[in-house]
Structure formats: structure tokens, C-alpha cells
Design a protein around this motif. Structure first.
Motif, PDB file in Angstrom:
ATOM      1  N   ASN A   1       0.830  -1.210   0.000  1.00  0.00           N
ATOM      2  CA  ASN A   1       0.000   0.000   0.000  1.00  0.00           C
ATOM      3  C   ASN A   1       0.863   1.258   0.000  1.00  0.00           C
ATOM      4  O   ASN A   1       0.552   2.239  -0.688  1.00  0.00           O
ATOM      5  CB  ASN A   1      -0.917   0.013   1.225  1.00  0.00           C
TER       6      ASN A   1
ATOM      7  N   SER B   1      -6.824   1.967  -6.009  1.00  0.00           N
ATOM      8  CA  SER B   1      -7.716   0.814  -6.119  1.00  0.00           C
ATOM      9  C   SER B   1      -7.052  -0.418  -6.739  1.00  0.00           C
ATOM     10  O   SER B   1      -7.363  -1.546  -6.319  1.00  0.00           O
ATOM     11  CB  SER B   1      -8.980   1.188  -6.893  1.00  0.00           C
TER      12      SER B   1
ATOM     13  N   LEU C   1      -7.986   6.934  -2.899  1.00  0.00           N
ATOM     14  CA  LEU C   1      -8.617   5.619  -3.028  1.00  0.00           C
ATOM     15  C   LEU C   1      -8.832   5.202  -4.486  1.00  0.00           C
ATOM     16  O   LEU C   1      -8.557   4.042  -4.833  1.00  0.00           O
ATOM     17  CB  LEU C   1      -9.940   5.599  -2.263  1.00  0.00           C
ATOM     18  N   PRO C   2      -9.310   6.093  -5.382  1.00  0.00           N
ATOM     19  CA  PRO C   2      -9.438   5.652  -6.783  1.00  0.00           C
ATOM     20  C   PRO C   2      -8.109   5.257  -7.416  1.00  0.00           C
ATOM     21  O   PRO C   2      -8.029   4.244  -8.127  1.00  0.00           O
ATOM     22  CB  PRO C   2     -10.048   6.875  -7.473  1.00  0.00           C
TER      23      PRO C   2
ATOM     24  N   MET D   1      -5.235  -1.987  -3.868  1.00  0.00           N
ATOM     25  CA  MET D   1      -6.208  -2.533  -2.922  1.00  0.00           C
ATOM     26  C   MET D   1      -6.816  -3.818  -3.454  1.00  0.00           C
ATOM     27  O   MET D   1      -7.047  -4.767  -2.700  1.00  0.00           O
ATOM     28  CB  MET D   1      -7.290  -1.486  -2.639  1.00  0.00           C
ATOM     29  N   PHE D   2      -7.074  -3.850  -4.748  1.00  0.00           N
ATOM     30  CA  PHE D   2      -7.619  -5.062  -5.359  1.00  0.00           C
ATOM     31  C   PHE D   2      -6.620  -6.203  -5.271  1.00  0.00           C
ATOM     32  O   PHE D   2      -6.996  -7.353  -4.982  1.00  0.00           O
ATOM     33  CB  PHE D   2      -7.987  -4.783  -6.817  1.00  0.00           C
TER      34      PHE D   2
ATOM     35  N   TRP E   1     -15.119  -0.859  -9.586  1.00  0.00           N
ATOM     36  CA  TRP E   1     -14.482  -0.005  -8.579  1.00  0.00           C
ATOM     37  C   TRP E   1     -12.954   0.084  -8.696  1.00  0.00           C
ATOM     38  O   TRP E   1     -12.345   0.904  -7.996  1.00  0.00           O
ATOM     39  CB  TRP E   1     -14.843  -0.502  -7.174  1.00  0.00           C
ATOM     40  N   VAL E   2     -12.347  -0.705  -9.559  1.00  0.00           N
ATOM     41  CA  VAL E   2     -10.897  -0.626  -9.748  1.00  0.00           C
ATOM     42  C   VAL E   2     -10.625   0.256 -10.960  1.00  0.00           C
ATOM     43  O   VAL E   2     -11.136  -0.008 -12.055  1.00  0.00           O
ATOM     44  CB  VAL E   2     -10.269  -2.032  -9.940  1.00  0.00           C
ATOM     45  N   HIS E   3      -9.801   1.282 -10.754  1.00  0.00           N
ATOM     46  CA  HIS E   3      -9.533   2.253 -11.805  1.00  0.00           C
ATOM     47  C   HIS E   3      -8.033   2.279 -12.089  1.00  0.00           C
ATOM     48  O   HIS E   3      -7.224   2.391 -11.174  1.00  0.00           O
ATOM     49  CB  HIS E   3     -10.001   3.652 -11.381  1.00  0.00           C
TER      50      HIS E   3
END
Length: 326
Positions: free
Chosen positions: A203, A238, A234-235, A241-242, A318-320
Motif C-alpha cells: 500500500n 484501487s 482511493l481511486p 487494494m484489489f 471499482w478498480v480504476h
């Protein structure tokens, strides 16, 4: 036939790229390339592909480790037993309960630590990064034994700290982390959170890859910290995070070492520690039912594959990625 298809077929007939035959140097480079990757290919075949295929064959056999000579063909009986065995469903339920509790918690804590350590206002960030990452370098069994004492009902410092608030945490009716089916899941989570250094580092790397110009422009427009977090951090984070979500899901569905070291195959307390992999290990290597164990292994694989497929199916919402265009 389209012009593109005709061009592809012509290139294949000529055996080269773009319609030209491969030169001697290209063929030599290709041979050297295959030579360099051949150890990995051989290792993959011997230690991955062959065992996977063998386990699928074993799942159709009545194969006992103690008496391999008496092996007989069982057809789909091992699969029927796996789906009808109450212990399988108990293990599946225990695994998903722990997944629902620990996976979101680990993702949030790892992201929170990364945000904290990425702050320009925090001093000694290098030291804190080292301290947060060090527990993941400690052998897992040693860490489990340490936490077993840390969560001891009478002498553990967690109960002693709780006792400072006036709660009787160390007495005969104190908090017994490893004797309660609900509290033991929190105990497993504490042990898991102690080793989230890898996720935190991933992260942190993702955060440092976000262009600072975006934050500067947002600050000029008057966006606060929370607005910048929701609209920029966050975008753009992502994909990372994924990645952590997929890896964490696969690992938590194969949760084994902690419950096995603490409780073995007993499932204490109340079946809360009998996870899918514990059930598989008990049947395959303790009882010697290798055929049934192979069916359980493939059942675990199917569960992991279904969950991973669902995650990839929802990723587009939601993943960009930075290269995407609307």
C-alpha cells in the motif's frame, strides 16, 4: 476472408513475424531464451502440474496411505462424501466466519498504517516502517507461541491492560480468548494483524506512486483531507487494494498454521478453529484417507476459484487504472 486473416495465415506459413522468416540470430536467441526458462518450466511441471494432476486422479480412488496396495477405484464417492460430510460444512462455515471478520480488518489496518507512514508530518517514518514490517519476518510458529502467552487469561498483558479499566479480565471469570468460539476469532485476528507488514509495504508503494501534483491542485481548490482521500487516493490506489484483496482472500481461505499449532485437529472451541485446510490435513495426513483428502483439496480449490472469479467480476466497477479512458 478478411485481409487481416489472410495476412496472419501468410505470416504463419512463412514461419516468421510480419511476413518475414526468422533470421538465424532470432532463432538462436529463441533457443537461448527457452534454455534459460527451462529450469522454471521443468520445476513447474514436476512440482506443480504433476501433483495437481495426481491429486485429481487420487480424488477418484479409495487410497489409504497406510495400505496403498489396497487402492480401488471409487468414482465420485469421495466427492459425495465431501459434500455430505458435516465436518466439511462446519469447516467451511468456520473459514467464512473468520474471512468476514479478518479480511476487511486487515485491509483497513494495512491501508491506515500506510497512510500514516506516508504522511510528511510524521517523524522517524523509516524507523516506524521497519518496526511495523519486522513481525512479518519472525517465524510464524514462534510468533504464535508468543501470542499464546500474550493472550493468556491470567498472565497475558492484553488481559492485564483490559483489567486497568476495572474489568475483571484476569480472574476465574476473566477473558479466555482461546476458550470462547467468538473470542478465538478475534485472537486469530490479533495474530494475523501482527504480520500485515507485507500488505502495508505494498500500500505504501502504491501511495508513493500517486502524483503529488494532484494533491496540490486539490488543496488549491480547497479540498480537505477526506475529500482528497475519497477523490484521489482511493481511486488511484484501487489496483493495489484489489491486489491485496485477492491475495488476502486466497490466503485466508487457506488458513492453517495458527489453528493447527494452537488446537491441532480438535476444532476447539466449539469447532471455531476447524478450518477447511485443517479438515483436509486431518483426513489426508492424520487419518491417511488420501483419496478423500484429495477431493477436499479440490473442493478448497473450487471455493477459492469461485471467490477469486467473483472479485475479478466486480473489479470493473471499482478498480480504476491510470490508462483507462471513459
Amino acid at each position: 476472408m478478411s485481409n487481416f486473416t489472410e495476412a496472419v495465415l501468410a505470416a504463419r506459413r512463412k514461419g516468421g513475424r510480419g511476413g518475414r522468416p526468422a533470421s538465424p540470430m532470432q532463432r538462436r536467441e529463441a533457443r537461448w531464451g527457452y534454455a534459460f526458462i527451462s529450469p522454471w518450466i521443468i520445476g513447474f511441471i514436476l512440482f506443480w502440474a504433476v501433483p495437481i494432476g495426481a491429486s485429481l486422479v487420487f480424488s477418484t480412488l479409495d487410497f489409504q496411505l497406510t495400505d496403498p496396495g489396497a487402492t480401488t477405484f471409487a468414482g465420485g464417492s469421495n466427492w459425495e462424501r465431501a459434500l455430505s460430510d458435516p465436518d466439511t460444512w462446519t469447516a467451511l462455515a468456520a473459514t467464512f466466519r473468520f474471512t468476514v471478520l479478518f479480511l476487511p480488518l486487515s485491509l483497513v489496518v494495512a491501508l491506515g498504517l500506510a497512510l500514516l507512514l506516508n504522511s510528511k508530518h510524521l517523524k522517524f517514518t523509516g524507523l516506524f516502517r521497519l518496526l511495523f514490517f519486522m513481525p512479518s519476518m519472525i517465524p510464524l510458529v514462534a510468533g504464535i507461541l508468543i501470542w499464546q502467552q500474550v493472550l493468556n487469561p491470567q498472565t497475558g498483558w492484553v488481559n492485564r491492560l483490559i483489567g486497568l479499566s476495572g474489568v475483571d479480565a484476569t480472574g476465574s471469570d476473566g477473558i479466555r480468548w482461546f476458550d470462547n468460539p467468538v473470542l478465538v476469532l478475534f485472537a486469530f485476528s490479533f495474530i494475523g494483524l501482527w504480520g500485515i507488514g507485507n500488505s502495508m509495504i505494498v500500500n505504501l508503494a502504491g501511495l508513493q506512486g500517486i502524483p503529488t501534483e494532484l494533491y496540490e491542485a486539490a488543496a488549491i481548490d480547497g479540498a480537505g483531507w477526506w475529500r482528497r482521500l475519497g477523490s484521489i487516493t482511493l481511486p488511484l490506489l484501487s489496483p493495489v487494494m484489489f491486489y491485496n484483496l485477492v491475495i488476502g482472500s486466497v490466503l485466508v481461505l487457506q488458513y492453517f498454521v495458527v489453528p493447527w499449532v494452537l488446537f491441532g485437529a480438535s476444532g476447539r472451541p466449539g469447532g471455531a478453529s476447524k478450518f477447511l485446510l485443517v479438515h483436509f490435513y486431518q483426513e489426508a495426513f492424520v487419518f491417511g484417507n488420501m483419496g478423500y483428502g484429495a477431493a477436499l483439496a479440490w473442493l478448497i480449490f473450487i471455493v477459492v476459484a469461485i471467490l477469486t472469479g467473483l472479485l475479478f467480476g466486480t473489479a470493473r466497477y471499482w478498480v480504476h487504472y491510470g490508462t483507462e479512458r471513459s
